[in-house]
Design a protein around this motif. Structure first.
Motif, PDB file in Angstrom:
ATOM      1  N   LYS A 169       0.802  -1.224   0.000  1.00  0.00           N
ATOM      2  CA  LYS A 169       0.000   0.000   0.000  1.00  0.00           C
ATOM      3  C   LYS A 169       0.836   1.276   0.000  1.00  0.00           C
ATOM      4  O   LYS A 169       0.292   2.371   0.065  1.00  0.00           O
ATOM      5  N   GLY A 170       2.153   1.164  -0.064  1.00  0.00           N
ATOM      6  CA  GLY A 170       2.989   2.357  -0.046  1.00  0.00           C
ATOM      7  C   GLY A 170       2.934   3.101  -1.364  1.00  0.00           C
ATOM      8  O   GLY A 170       2.816   2.506  -2.436  1.00  0.00           O
ATOM      9  N   ARG A 171       3.060   4.420  -1.296  1.00  0.00           N
ATOM     10  CA  ARG A 171       3.112   5.255  -2.507  1.00  0.00           C
ATOM     11  C   ARG A 171       4.234   6.284  -2.434  1.00  0.00           C
ATOM     12  O   ARG A 171       4.516   6.956  -3.410  1.00  0.00           O
ATOM     13  N   ARG A 172       4.869   6.407  -1.284  1.00  0.00           N
ATOM     14  CA  ARG A 172       5.859   7.463  -1.052  1.00  0.00           C
ATOM     15  C   ARG A 172       7.272   6.944  -1.337  1.00  0.00           C
ATOM     16  O   ARG A 172       7.761   6.041  -0.673  1.00  0.00           O
ATOM     17  N   VAL A 173       7.919   7.540  -2.348  1.00  0.00           N
ATOM     18  CA  VAL A 173       9.288   7.192  -2.719  1.00  0.00           C
ATOM     19  C   VAL A 173      10.168   8.407  -2.463  1.00  0.00           C
ATOM     20  O   VAL A 173       9.894   9.501  -2.974  1.00  0.00           O
ATOM     21  N   LEU A 174      11.228   8.227  -1.672  1.00  0.00           N
ATOM     22  CA  LEU A 174      12.163   9.318  -1.396  1.00  0.00           C
ATOM     23  C   LEU A 174      13.370   9.188  -2.319  1.00  0.00           C
ATOM     24  O   LEU A 174      13.952   8.104  -2.454  1.00  0.00           O
ATOM     25  N   GLU A 175      13.729  10.289  -2.942  1.00  0.00           N
ATOM     26  CA  GLU A 175      14.882  10.329  -3.837  1.00  0.00           C
ATOM     27  C   GLU A 175      15.951  11.216  -3.209  1.00  0.00           C
ATOM     28  O   GLU A 175      15.781  12.436  -3.104  1.00  0.00           O
ATOM     29  N   PHE A 176      17.074  10.610  -2.789  1.00  0.00           N
ATOM     30  CA  PHE A 176      18.183  11.343  -2.192  1.00  0.00           C
ATOM     31  C   PHE A 176      19.190  11.704  -3.273  1.00  0.00           C
ATOM     32  O   PHE A 176      19.449  10.921  -4.190  1.00  0.00           O
ATOM     33  N   ARG A 177      19.788  12.858  -3.132  1.00  0.00           N
ATOM     34  CA  ARG A 177      20.700  13.363  -4.158  1.00  0.00           C
ATOM     35  C   ARG A 177      21.965  12.527  -4.261  1.00  0.00           C
ATOM     36  O   ARG A 177      22.471  12.253  -5.354  1.00  0.00           O
ATOM     37  N   THR A 178      22.522  12.108  -3.118  1.00  0.00           N
ATOM     38  CA  THR A 178      23.747  11.311  -3.089  1.00  0.00           C
ATOM     39  C   THR A 178      23.636  10.257  -2.000  1.00  0.00           C
ATOM     40  O   THR A 178      22.735  10.297  -1.163  1.00  0.00           O
ATOM     41  N   LEU A 179      24.575   9.336  -2.002  1.00  0.00           N
ATOM     42  CA  LEU A 179      24.613   8.323  -0.954  1.00  0.00           C
ATOM     43  C   LEU A 179      24.829   8.969   0.407  1.00  0.00           C
ATOM     44  O   LEU A 179      24.229   8.565   1.408  1.00  0.00           O
ATOM     45  N   ASN A 180      25.707   9.984   0.463  1.00  0.00           N
ATOM     46  CA  ASN A 180      25.952  10.657   1.734  1.00  0.00           C
ATOM     47  C   ASN A 180      24.676  11.319   2.254  1.00  0.00           C
ATOM     48  O   ASN A 180      24.401  11.308   3.465  1.00  0.00           O
ATOM     49  N   ASP A 181      23.885  11.909   1.351  1.00  0.00           N
ATOM     50  CA  ASP A 181      22.610  12.495   1.773  1.00  0.00           C
ATOM     51  C   ASP A 181      21.682  11.410   2.316  1.00  0.00           C
ATOM     52  O   ASP A 181      20.943  11.639   3.281  1.00  0.00           O
ATOM     53  N   PHE A 182      21.720  10.225   1.692  1.00  0.00           N
ATOM     54  CA  PHE A 182      20.892   9.130   2.189  1.00  0.00           C
ATOM     55  C   PHE A 182      21.322   8.716   3.593  1.00  0.00           C
ATOM     56  O   PHE A 182      20.492   8.476   4.466  1.00  0.00           O
ATOM     57  N   VAL A 183      22.627   8.647   3.809  1.00  0.00           N
ATOM     58  CA  VAL A 183      23.145   8.252   5.128  1.00  0.00           C
ATOM     59  C   VAL A 183      22.707   9.243   6.191  1.00  0.00           C
ATOM     60  O   VAL A 183      22.332   8.867   7.304  1.00  0.00           O
ATOM     61  N   THR A 184      22.747  10.534   5.849  1.00  0.00           N
ATOM     62  CA  THR A 184      22.381  11.573   6.827  1.00  0.00           C
ATOM     63  C   THR A 184      20.894  11.895   6.830  1.00  0.00           C
ATOM     64  O   THR A 184      20.420  12.615   7.709  1.00  0.00           O
ATOM     65  N   GLY A 185      20.157  11.372   5.836  1.00  0.00           N
ATOM     66  CA  GLY A 185      18.719  11.642   5.769  1.00  0.00           C
ATOM     67  C   GLY A 185      18.380  13.040   5.313  1.00  0.00           C
ATOM     68  O   GLY A 185      17.323  13.576   5.672  1.00  0.00           O
ATOM     69  N   GLN A 186      19.238  13.662   4.497  1.00  0.00           N
ATOM     70  CA  GLN A 186      19.034  15.043   4.065  1.00  0.00           C
ATOM     71  C   GLN A 186      18.974  15.121   2.540  1.00  0.00           C
ATOM     72  O   GLN A 186      19.327  14.185   1.834  1.00  0.00           O
ATOM     73  N   ASN A 187      18.515  16.290   2.057  1.00  0.00           N
ATOM     74  CA  ASN A 187      18.517  16.613   0.620  1.00  0.00           C
ATOM     75  C   ASN A 187      17.805  15.543  -0.205  1.00  0.00           C
ATOM     76  O   ASN A 187      18.402  14.837  -1.024  1.00  0.00           O
ATOM     77  N   PHE A 188      16.513  15.413   0.011  1.00  0.00           N
ATOM     78  CA  PHE A 188      15.734  14.458  -0.768  1.00  0.00           C
ATOM     79  C   PHE A 188      14.464  15.122  -1.281  1.00  0.00           C
ATOM     80  O   PHE A 188      14.010  16.146  -0.765  1.00  0.00           O
ATOM     81  N   VAL A 189      13.925  14.531  -2.336  1.00  0.00           N
ATOM     82  CA  VAL A 189      12.622  14.941  -2.857  1.00  0.00           C
ATOM     83  C   VAL A 189      11.689  13.738  -2.743  1.00  0.00           C
ATOM     84  O   VAL A 189      12.134  12.582  -2.692  1.00  0.00           O
ATOM     85  N   GLN A 190      10.396  14.009  -2.724  1.00  0.00           N
ATOM     86  CA  GLN A 190       9.416  12.947  -2.556  1.00  0.00           C
ATOM     87  C   GLN A 190       8.614  12.751  -3.829  1.00  0.00           C
ATOM     88  O   GLN A 190       8.166  13.713  -4.449  1.00  0.00           O
ATOM     89  N   HIS A 191       8.454  11.496  -4.215  1.00  0.00           N
ATOM     90  CA  HIS A 191       7.578  11.126  -5.323  1.00  0.00           C
ATOM     91  C   HIS A 191       6.375  10.385  -4.737  1.00  0.00           C
ATOM     92  O   HIS A 191       6.547   9.457  -3.931  1.00  0.00           O
ATOM     93  N   LEU A 192       5.185  10.788  -5.145  1.00  0.00           N
ATOM     94  CA  LEU A 192       3.971  10.115  -4.699  1.00  0.00           C
ATOM     95  C   LEU A 192       3.425   9.324  -5.879  1.00  0.00           C
ATOM     96  O   LEU A 192       2.916   9.893  -6.850  1.00  0.00           O
ATOM     97  N   LEU A 193       3.557   8.008  -5.811  1.00  0.00           N
ATOM     98  CA  LEU A 193       3.149   7.154  -6.925  1.00  0.00           C
ATOM     99  C   LEU A 193       1.637   7.201  -7.120  1.00  0.00           C
ATOM    100  O   LEU A 193       0.882   7.232  -6.141  1.00  0.00           O
ATOM    101  N   PRO A 194       1.180   7.163  -8.368  1.00  0.00           N
ATOM    102  CA  PRO A 194      -0.274   7.170  -8.615  1.00  0.00           C
ATOM    103  C   PRO A 194      -0.941   5.866  -8.198  1.00  0.00           C
ATOM    104  O   PRO A 194      -2.138   5.836  -7.923  1.00  0.00           O
TER     105      PRO A 194
END
Length: 482
Positions: A266-291
């Protein structure tokens, strides 16, 4: 007073120019202004994870009677360029430059402060100078009252003494900084002589050409038989017990985005992080909401699009991140869904999308083949099934699976003690049972995928995002061709 003030102004101007040169010009001279000279040892493995095993390891085991050379190659997690002596020396130089720049900034501020104080007392000093001249010409005019006033004026000027002392200290520091600059210039000259006549841009182009050649070599060595999996490398601990995370399996190496999908239905929320380091720190991401919501954790990102199983259906969906739209969706005929034929851990993992060196795959099962794993080549543009193989392995007995070079590898469990137990070769339509150790550190794997661009396994293990390096056994002809 005019001449000393001009001298102080000249010192300020000189320090400002040197500080500006330190902060702007020098980084570009040594190649540390943010442009990478080399992106780690291989053209594809650029911004991944630090590991002590950074070098290529190639073991020659035997030579076949027909002249073939049998080799094993361990693809490095990261190349050895990061350990280059020149890079280490340049980092040391840069640290010196930063220290000098900071010292000069302190000098600049302190000199400006003291200069303001001297300017404020300039009128007082001029008045005192006139009084002293008058007193020297006519001592009679210097009565007790005038003498006391003169003494008071001198008292007001006493704070100038520590200012002058500070100027003396600053002068010594400036001499020291000038010596440091001379040392840096000598070091940079030595590095320039060692690097030869090539300028920075030309060196960068040579590195890029070398990367391209190395990538071509890696493509030849990319396909082989899996013989080993490294110890796990934990990247992050986040999210729920089940989920998936991945990087694009096909984009250029400069694209280091990471996608993150928490949960298995049932998930629709996809987080896109700019770099691996941003993913590690949980920063600099955009959200995609799947239809459409997803089912399971068998998603994959391939050439800028997300391929996933639509919830409560056997429909495959291709979602394009840049346009934020569904480009195509198609039913996988007969494929089970809603926990009809999941992996042993459940979680609506009936349909599992994968990418390897040969393209896009779908792993699932049907009623017609009695619940055994089906491997299908899928057209990434139309989602049409191109060809299918019945592996004969029951999917409910599999912990997870992944594709490398057209071969499906299956783990015997999702729990602790798992190993890679089964391999199906689509190029020959044959299979074998294997015994490859696989360290399941957190005891509950709900996602396992191979990334051919980075040549690592991505895993979601009990709320931990983990990667594994792989060892492939290659057969290389003496002519240099596979």
């Amino acid at each position: 007073m005019t001449v000393p003030l001009l001298k102080i102004g000249a010192v300020l101007s000189t320090m400002a120019m040197v500080t500006n040169w330190m902060s702007q010009t020098l980084p570009s001279l040594v190649g540390l202004n943010g442009t990478a000279v080399s992106r780690a040892g291989t053209s594809e493995k650029i911004t991944l994870f630090q590991s002590p095993d950074e070098g290529w390891q190639v073991y020659t085991s035997a030579q076949a009677p027909d002249g073939k050379c049998l080799c094993t190659a361990v693809i490095p997690v990261q190349g050895s360029c990061s350990r280059d002596l020149r890079s280490h020396q340049l980092r040391q130089l840069m640290e010196k430059v930063q220290n000098i720049s900071q010292s000069m900034e302190v000098l600049d501020l302190r000199t400006y402060r003291d200069l303001q104080y001297v300017r404020n007392t300039e009128a007082l000093m001029k008045g005192l100078d006139s009084r002293l001249k008058v007193a020297a010409e006519s001592q009679k005019s210097l009565n007790a009252k005038s003498f006391q006033e003169l003494k008071d004026k001198m008292t007001e000027l006493l704070p100038l003494m520590p200012v002058l002392d500070q100027y003396k200290s600053d002068t010594r520091l400036i001499v020291h900084l000038k010596e440091e600059v001379r040392n840096l210039s000598g070091s940079l000259l030595a590095i320039q002589e060692e690097m030869g006549a090539y300028d920075y841009e030309e060196l960068q182009q040579r590195v890029l050409m070398l990367e391209a050649r190395l990538h071509a070599c890696m493509q030849k060595l990319g396909c082989g038989k899996l013989t080993g999996v490294s110890n796990p490398i934990t990247i992050r601990a986040s999210g729920s017990r089940f989920g998936s995370w991945m990087t694009d399996t096909m984009t250029p190496s400069a694209d280091t985005r990471v996608w993150y999908m928490d949960g298995y239905y049932k998930g629709r929320r996809v987080l896109e992080f700019r770099t691996l380091n941003d993913f590690v720190t949980g920063q600099n991401f955009v959200q995609h909401l799947l239809p459409h919501p997803w089912a399971g954790t068998g998603h994959v990102v391939y050439n800028g699009s997300l391929y996933y199983n639509k919830y409560q259906s056997n429909i495959a969906v291709k979602y394009h991140f840049r346009s934020r739209s569904v480009l195509v969706q198609r039913s996988l005929a007969g494929a089970g869904y809603n926990n009809t034929f999941p992996y042993s851990w459940g979680g609506f993992s009936d349909i599992d999308f994968m990418v390897d060196e040969n393209g896009l795959w779908a792993v699932y099962t049907t009623n017609q083949n009695a619940g055994n794993i089906v491997v299908s080549r899928v057209d990434p543009q139309t989602l049409e099934v191109l060809r299918s193989w019945d592996t004969g392995y029951p999917k409910r007995s599999a912990g997870e699976s992944f594709m490398i070079c057209g071969t499906l590898y299956v783990t015997n469990s999702h729990l602790a003690g798992a190993k890679i137990y089964f391999a199906y070769y689509t190029n020959t339509s044959t299979y074998e049972y294997t015994d490859i150790p696989f360290h399941n550190q957190y005891s509950h794997i709900s996602m396992l995928d191979y990334n051919p661009r980075e040549r690592v396994l991505y895993t979601w293990n009990n709320g931990h995002q983990v990667i594994y390096n792989v060892t492939l056994f290659h057969v290389i002809k003496t002519s240099g061709e596979l």
